[in-house]
Scaffold this motif. Structure first.
Motif, PDB file in Angstrom:
ATOM      1  N   PHE A  98       0.811  -1.222   0.000  1.00 34.28           N
ATOM      2  CA  PHE A  98       0.000   0.000   0.000  1.00 34.28           C
ATOM      3  C   PHE A  98       0.843   1.271   0.000  1.00 34.28           C
ATOM      4  N   GLU A  99       2.052   1.203  -0.577  1.00 38.92           N
ATOM      5  CA  GLU A  99       2.959   2.345  -0.597  1.00 38.92           C
ATOM      6  C   GLU A  99       3.189   2.832  -2.025  1.00 38.92           C
ATOM      7  N   PRO A 100       3.181   4.148  -2.238  1.00 38.58           N
ATOM      8  CA  PRO A 100       3.604   4.664  -3.538  1.00 38.58           C
ATOM      9  C   PRO A 100       5.115   4.523  -3.687  1.00 38.58           C
ATOM     10  N   LYS A 101       5.580   4.607  -4.917  1.00 38.48           N
ATOM     11  CA  LYS A 101       7.017   4.505  -5.189  1.00 38.48           C
ATOM     12  C   LYS A 101       7.492   5.805  -5.827  1.00 38.48           C
ATOM     13  N   LEU A 102       8.691   6.224  -5.454  1.00 33.48           N
ATOM     14  CA  LEU A 102       9.213   7.497  -5.925  1.00 33.48           C
ATOM     15  C   LEU A 102       9.377   7.520  -7.442  1.00 33.48           C
ATOM     16  N   PHE A 103       9.919   6.447  -7.987  1.00 33.99           N
ATOM     17  CA  PHE A 103      10.205   6.422  -9.425  1.00 33.99           C
ATOM     18  C   PHE A 103       9.171   5.599 -10.210  1.00 33.99           C
ATOM     19  N   GLN A 104       7.952   5.565  -9.682  1.00 32.94           N
ATOM     20  CA  GLN A 104       6.826   4.917 -10.352  1.00 32.94           C
ATOM     21  C   GLN A 104       5.721   5.951 -10.539  1.00 32.94           C
ATOM     22  N   GLN A 105       5.237   6.103 -11.753  1.00 32.26           N
ATOM     23  CA  GLN A 105       4.179   7.082 -12.008  1.00 32.26           C
ATOM     24  C   GLN A 105       2.992   6.858 -11.076  1.00 32.26           C
ATOM     25  N   ALA A 106       2.547   7.918 -10.426  1.00 32.24           N
ATOM     26  CA  ALA A 106       1.417   7.817  -9.497  1.00 32.24           C
ATOM     27  C   ALA A 106       0.138   7.439 -10.220  1.00 32.24           C
TER      28      ALA A 106
END
Length: 319
Positions: free
Chosen positions: A278-286
């Protein structure tokens, strides 16, 4: 891909995700600025400090700049993750069941963890996040990410104490109402897997608590699990042929190692995983539909445990 998540994405999530992606790009900019400025100051200040003989000041000043820049980046990144969870994960959970409560910074209570009897070793550090609680038909459930560790100490060559941290459990911890008060304690441990670093100690704890191995007849089940209980009759009642088959199916559908326990009136499930759910990733498009779908399926996998194990049919009766 599930049409439900596609419709949810297009109608409710996409505008917010596009705005969040702009925030993500700003965080990345802050990241590179902090890195380049930190390195830049070091490249300039440290050589000058040797030329003008103020080496100590040069090193200290470079370190301070690096720390300040990193904190500015970390603050922005933490705010982005917080916004992402409250705006996106909350909607994903509501799309599955609107009655569910999501608390991103909370986690399963320490007493629940202890009550499960799944972990023999005492922890020195207890952390978690992403607490979710709700009810599917008749069955109350709650789960969160958990990470428990114990500490050991050793001495380096200079005689100084050094701390080492060792993981006991890391993954998703799930609790469901089983609609029965169990008079004994029954644990189902994965076979031939070190799901927990405390496994060796766990076995000794089992036998010290008068738990004995329960031998079941299903060969597929015994290849996957070892069962221990201090009430052999109750353990066999709990692990009916139908329940055994459900546990086999659930285990086979999961990519992770799983342990179960039946204690008091609850079913506890520990799903071992190094994944940060359930975490966003910095280098992954939101605003990536594929990434959103992966989070949605992770949520469905855990919440669907109630249906997977058929807990709503009340296969056991409260006494």
């Amino acid at each position: 891909m599930d049409s439900k998540i596609t419709v949810l994405y297009e109608t409710h999530l996409k505008p917010q995700l596009e705005a969040l992606d702009q925030d993500r790009k700003k965080v990345i900019k802050q990241y590179w600025q902090s890195l380049l400025l930190g390195v830049g100051f070091a490249v300039i200040i440290i050589p000058l400090s040797f030329i003008y003989d103020f080496q100590a000041f040069g090193f200290i000043f470079s370190i301070i700049i690096a720390i300040v820049m990193h904190r500015l980046y970390s603050k922005r990144w933490d705010q982005y993750k917080k916004d992402y969870k409250y705006k996106i994960i909350t909607k994903l959970i509501s799309s599955i069941d609107s009655s569910f409560i999501y608390q991103p910074t909370q986690y399963i209570d320490k007493q629940d963890y202890k009550n499960s009897t799944l972990f023999g070793r005492h922890y020195d550090r207890y952390r978690g996040e992403d607490f979710i609680e709700g009810k599917i038909d008749k069955t109350s459930l709650r789960f969160s990410e958990l990470h428990t560790e114990y500490k050991t100490q050793s001495r380096d060559n200079n005689g100084k104490n050094q701390d080492q941290w060792h993981t006991i459990f890391k993954g998703l911890f799930f609790i469901a109402d089983a609609n029965k008060h169990f008079s004994g304690q029954t644990t189902i441990m994965p076979k031939n897997h070190s799901i927990f670093s405390a496994m060796g100690q766990k076995l000794s704890d089992i036998f010290s608590n008068n738990q004995q191995q329960v031998i079941l007849e299903d060969p597929d089940f015994t290849q996957l699990f070892n069962v221990y209980s201090n009430d052999q009759v109750e353990a066999r009642y709990l692990l009916s042929p139908a329940m055994v088959q459900r546990l086999i199916n659930f285990s086979n559908r999961s990519d992770h190692t799983i342990a179960f326990s039946f204690v008091n009136d609850h079913l506890y499930i520990a799903i071992s995983s190094s994944k940060n759910y359930f975490e966003p990733k910095l280098f992954q498009q939101a605003d990536s539909l594929t990434f959103i779908a992966s989070i949605y399926y992770d949520l469905k996998f855990v919440i669907n445990i109630v249906d997977e194990l058929n807990l709503n049919t009340r296969i056991w009766t409260k006494q």
